[in-house]
Design a protein around this motif. Structure first.
Motif, PDB file in Angstrom:
ATOM      1  N   GLU A  22       3.582   2.778   7.803  1.00  0.00           N
ATOM      2  CA  GLU A  22       4.258   1.515   8.026  1.00  0.00           C
ATOM      3  C   GLU A  22       3.500   0.382   7.358  1.00  0.00           C
ATOM      4  OE1 GLU A  22       4.936   0.888  12.157  1.00  0.00           O
ATOM      5  OE2 GLU A  22       6.612   2.275  12.174  1.00  0.00           O
ATOM      6  N   LEU A  23       4.235  -0.677   7.061  1.00  0.00           N
ATOM      7  CA  LEU A  23       3.664  -1.872   6.456  1.00  0.00           C
ATOM      8  C   LEU A  23       3.466  -2.946   7.505  1.00  0.00           C
ATOM      9  CD1 LEU A  23       5.810  -2.286   3.219  1.00  0.00           C
ATOM     10  CD2 LEU A  23       3.485  -1.445   3.378  1.00  0.00           C
ATOM     11  N   THR A  24       2.430  -3.737   7.311  1.00  0.00           N
ATOM     12  CA  THR A  24       2.214  -4.957   8.083  1.00  0.00           C
ATOM     13  C   THR A  24       1.768  -6.024   7.096  1.00  0.00           C
ATOM     14  OG1 THR A  24      -0.083  -4.342   8.544  1.00  0.00           O
ATOM     15  CG2 THR A  24       1.557  -3.785  10.219  1.00  0.00           C
ATOM     16  N   PHE A  25       1.808  -7.264   7.540  1.00  0.00           N
ATOM     17  CA  PHE A  25       1.291  -8.312   6.678  1.00  0.00           C
ATOM     18  C   PHE A  25       0.574  -9.346   7.518  1.00  0.00           C
ATOM     19  CE2 PHE A  25       4.977 -10.555   8.050  1.00  0.00           C
ATOM     20  CZ  PHE A  25       4.740 -11.896   7.828  1.00  0.00           C
ATOM     21  N   LYS A  26      -0.330 -10.048   6.855  1.00  0.00           N
ATOM     22  CA  LYS A  26      -1.092 -11.096   7.517  1.00  0.00           C
ATOM     23  C   LYS A  26      -0.997 -12.351   6.667  1.00  0.00           C
ATOM     24  CE  LYS A  26      -5.661 -12.186   9.270  1.00  0.00           C
ATOM     25  NZ  LYS A  26      -7.052 -11.756   9.387  1.00  0.00           N
ATOM     26  N   LYS A  27      -0.666 -13.459   7.283  1.00  0.00           N
ATOM     27  CA  LYS A  27      -0.550 -14.740   6.589  1.00  0.00           C
ATOM     28  C   LYS A  27      -1.913 -15.402   6.573  1.00  0.00           C
ATOM     29  CE  LYS A  27       1.503 -18.724   5.346  1.00  0.00           C
ATOM     30  NZ  LYS A  27       0.717 -19.255   4.290  1.00  0.00           N
ATOM     31  N   HIS A  28      -2.335 -15.813   5.397  1.00  0.00           N
ATOM     32  CA  HIS A  28      -3.568 -16.578   5.251  1.00  0.00           C
ATOM     33  C   HIS A  28      -3.190 -18.046   5.096  1.00  0.00           C
ATOM     34  CE1 HIS A  28      -5.825 -12.918   4.879  1.00  0.00           C
ATOM     35  NE2 HIS A  28      -4.982 -12.498   3.974  1.00  0.00           N
ATOM     36  N   SER A  29      -4.048 -18.942   5.489  1.00  0.00           N
ATOM     37  CA  SER A  29      -3.683 -20.353   5.523  1.00  0.00           C
ATOM     38  C   SER A  29      -3.323 -20.912   4.149  1.00  0.00           C
ATOM     39  CB  SER A  29      -4.808 -21.173   6.152  1.00  0.00           C
ATOM     40  OG  SER A  29      -6.004 -20.978   5.431  1.00  0.00           O
ATOM     41  N   PHE A  30      -4.089 -20.616   3.129  1.00  0.00           N
ATOM     42  CA  PHE A  30      -3.799 -21.207   1.819  1.00  0.00           C
ATOM     43  C   PHE A  30      -3.523 -20.186   0.726  1.00  0.00           C
ATOM     44  CE2 PHE A  30      -6.397 -24.530   3.844  1.00  0.00           C
ATOM     45  CZ  PHE A  30      -5.462 -25.529   3.842  1.00  0.00           C
ATOM     46  N   THR A  31      -3.954 -18.969   0.913  1.00  0.00           N
ATOM     47  CA  THR A  31      -3.881 -18.012  -0.183  1.00  0.00           C
ATOM     48  C   THR A  31      -2.671 -17.101  -0.135  1.00  0.00           C
ATOM     49  OG1 THR A  31      -5.281 -16.493   1.053  1.00  0.00           O
ATOM     50  CG2 THR A  31      -6.376 -17.984  -0.499  1.00  0.00           C
ATOM     51  N   GLY A  32      -1.761 -17.288   0.780  1.00  0.00           N
ATOM     52  CA  GLY A  32      -0.547 -16.483   0.817  1.00  0.00           C
ATOM     53  C   GLY A  32      -0.651 -15.353   1.818  1.00  0.00           C
ATOM     54  N   TYR A  33      -0.166 -14.189   1.438  1.00  0.00           N
ATOM     55  CA  TYR A  33      -0.070 -13.044   2.325  1.00  0.00           C
ATOM     56  C   TYR A  33      -0.889 -11.883   1.804  1.00  0.00           C
ATOM     57  CZ  TYR A  33       4.099 -15.639   3.562  1.00  0.00           C
ATOM     58  OH  TYR A  33       4.949 -16.630   3.927  1.00  0.00           O
ATOM     59  N   THR A  34      -1.339 -11.068   2.740  1.00  0.00           N
ATOM     60  CA  THR A  34      -1.946  -9.797   2.400  1.00  0.00           C
ATOM     61  C   THR A  34      -1.147  -8.726   3.119  1.00  0.00           C
ATOM     62  OG1 THR A  34      -4.115 -10.825   2.249  1.00  0.00           O
ATOM     63  CG2 THR A  34      -4.054  -8.435   2.409  1.00  0.00           C
ATOM     64  N   PHE A  35      -0.686  -7.744   2.384  1.00  0.00           N
ATOM     65  CA  PHE A  35       0.081  -6.661   2.967  1.00  0.00           C
ATOM     66  C   PHE A  35      -0.830  -5.477   3.204  1.00  0.00           C
ATOM     67  CE2 PHE A  35       3.246  -9.242   0.901  1.00  0.00           C
ATOM     68  CZ  PHE A  35       4.292  -9.241   1.807  1.00  0.00           C
ATOM     69  N   TYR A  36      -0.586  -4.783   4.317  1.00  0.00           N
ATOM     70  CA  TYR A  36      -1.386  -3.632   4.693  1.00  0.00           C
ATOM     71  C   TYR A  36      -0.474  -2.439   4.941  1.00  0.00           C
ATOM     72  CZ  TYR A  36      -5.119  -6.991   5.486  1.00  0.00           C
ATOM     73  OH  TYR A  36      -6.049  -7.966   5.320  1.00  0.00           O
ATOM     74  N   GLU A  37      -0.955  -1.273   4.545  1.00  0.00           N
ATOM     75  CA  GLU A  37      -0.243  -0.027   4.805  1.00  0.00           C
ATOM     76  C   GLU A  37      -1.160   0.836   5.660  1.00  0.00           C
ATOM     77  OE1 GLU A  37       2.392   2.999   2.209  1.00  0.00           O
ATOM     78  OE2 GLU A  37       0.454   2.454   1.376  1.00  0.00           O
ATOM     79  N   ASP A  38      -0.838   0.948   6.933  1.00  0.00           N
ATOM     80  CA  ASP A  38      -1.668   1.648   7.918  1.00  0.00           C
ATOM     81  C   ASP A  38      -3.119   1.172   7.889  1.00  0.00           C
ATOM     82  OD1 ASP A  38       0.382   3.036   9.028  1.00  0.00           O
ATOM     83  OD2 ASP A  38       0.010   4.882   7.927  1.00  0.00           O
ATOM     84  N   GLY A  39      -3.308  -0.137   7.850  1.00  0.00           N
ATOM     85  CA  GLY A  39      -4.641  -0.728   7.889  1.00  0.00           C
ATOM     86  C   GLY A  39      -5.322  -0.879   6.541  1.00  0.00           C
ATOM     87  N   ILE A  42      -2.922  -3.396   0.520  1.00  0.00           N
ATOM     88  CA  ILE A  42      -2.115  -2.924  -0.605  1.00  0.00           C
ATOM     89  C   ILE A  42      -1.794  -4.122  -1.500  1.00  0.00           C
ATOM     90  CG2 ILE A  42       0.007  -3.067   0.750  1.00  0.00           C
ATOM     91  CD1 ILE A  42       1.105  -0.769  -0.883  1.00  0.00           C
ATOM     92  N   PRO A  43      -2.084  -4.017  -2.805  1.00  0.00           N
ATOM     93  CA  PRO A  43      -1.778  -5.131  -3.712  1.00  0.00           C
ATOM     94  C   PRO A  43      -0.269  -5.363  -3.819  1.00  0.00           C
ATOM     95  CG  PRO A  43      -3.188  -3.494  -4.791  1.00  0.00           C
ATOM     96  CD  PRO A  43      -2.764  -2.927  -3.480  1.00  0.00           C
ATOM     97  N   LEU A  44       0.103  -6.570  -4.177  1.00  0.00           N
ATOM     98  CA  LEU A  44       1.514  -6.938  -4.235  1.00  0.00           C
ATOM     99  C   LEU A  44       2.274  -6.099  -5.258  1.00  0.00           C
ATOM    100  CD1 LEU A  44       3.627  -8.768  -3.032  1.00  0.00           C
ATOM    101  CD2 LEU A  44       3.102 -10.448  -4.779  1.00  0.00           C
ATOM    102  N   ASN A  45       1.669  -5.808  -6.395  1.00  0.00           N
ATOM    103  CA  ASN A  45       2.347  -4.982  -7.404  1.00  0.00           C
ATOM    104  C   ASN A  45       2.602  -3.567  -6.883  1.00  0.00           C
ATOM    105  OD1 ASN A  45       2.369  -7.096  -9.181  1.00  0.00           O
ATOM    106  ND2 ASN A  45       0.463  -6.498 -10.170  1.00  0.00           N
ATOM    107  N   LYS A 123      10.898 -10.244   7.383  1.00  0.00           N
ATOM    108  CA  LYS A 123      12.136  -9.465   7.289  1.00  0.00           C
ATOM    109  C   LYS A 123      11.944  -8.237   6.405  1.00  0.00           C
ATOM    110  CE  LYS A 123      15.446 -13.246   7.820  1.00  0.00           C
ATOM    111  NZ  LYS A 123      16.488 -14.026   7.115  1.00  0.00           N
ATOM    112  N   ALA A 124      11.250  -8.408   5.284  1.00  0.00           N
ATOM    113  CA  ALA A 124      11.027  -7.287   4.364  1.00  0.00           C
ATOM    114  C   ALA A 124      10.214  -6.186   5.038  1.00  0.00           C
ATOM    115  CB  ALA A 124      10.326  -7.771   3.098  1.00  0.00           C
ATOM    116  N   VAL A 125       9.156  -6.563   5.727  1.00  0.00           N
ATOM    117  CA  VAL A 125       8.309  -5.576   6.402  1.00  0.00           C
ATOM    118  C   VAL A 125       9.085  -4.883   7.515  1.00  0.00           C
ATOM    119  CG1 VAL A 125       6.287  -5.340   7.895  1.00  0.00           C
ATOM    120  CG2 VAL A 125       6.109  -6.632   5.779  1.00  0.00           C
ATOM    121  N   ASP A 126       9.828  -5.660   8.304  1.00  0.00           N
ATOM    122  CA  ASP A 126      10.605  -5.068   9.396  1.00  0.00           C
ATOM    123  C   ASP A 126      11.688  -4.125   8.867  1.00  0.00           C
ATOM    124  OD1 ASP A 126       9.093  -6.412  11.250  1.00  0.00           O
ATOM    125  OD2 ASP A 126      10.545  -8.033  11.548  1.00  0.00           O
TER     126      ASP A 126
END
Length: 159
Positions: A22-39, A42-45, A123-126
């Motif tokens: 599964e995917l999760t994501f974390k919002k950073h205050s200024f640098t955007g999002y970081t996506f995670y796959e089971d912890g 994962i880079p955006l590309n 929405k994308a992650v869900d």
């Protein structure tokens, strides 16, 4: 022969309970999002390649990326326009407060755009996780039964 049967049954048992990552994501205050796959980060590309088979998720990820970059550029521009007159005022110069007002307006405009980018990422992650659960785990529901007959006792799996 007995070892092969045990290994085969063990493999089938493990496959039946294997769930896709599964995917999760974390919002950073200024640098955007970081996506995670089971912890694991994962880079955006790599994320775009991973969700490419699902066009709706791909569209949401790309919209989130576009809006996030746009909101970041606008907010940093607004911050610079606010900071310039403040720096002039601190240094004893004649500040142009119109620039600060324009910067405040840009910063205010960036807030709903960034919020929209966050909602698209959620929405994308869900949606991605919902499609994983629907296709990987819930369709494959094996039934295990202990059976006994004249030739011995065994384990039967129905799927």
């Amino acid at each position: 022969m007995n070892k092969i049967t045990v290994c085969l049954l063990l493999t089938l048992f493990m496959v039946s309970f294997c769930n896709a990552q599964e995917l999760t994501f974390k919002k950073h205050s200024f640098t955007g999002y970081t996506f995670y796959e089971d912890g694991n980060k994962i880079p955006l590309n790599a994320l775009i390649e991973k969700v490419a088979p699902n066009p709706e998720v791909l569209h949401l990820v790309k919209m989130s990326k576009t809006k996030g970059v746009f909101a970041t550029v606008i907010s940093f521009s607004g911050g610079a326009l606010i900071g310039w007159p403040i720096g002039e005022a601190i240094s004893g110069g004649d500040p142009n407060w119109v620039l600060a007002g324009i910067g405040a307006g840009l910063a205010i405009v960036a807030i709903p755009i960034g919020s929209s980018a966050k909602k698209n990422a959620e929405k994308a992650v869900d949606l991605y996780n919902a499609t994983l659960n629907a296709t990987s785990f819930y369709e494959f529901k094996p039934e295990y039964k202990m059976i006994a007959n004249g030739s011995g006792i065994g384990l039967a799996m129905r799927f």
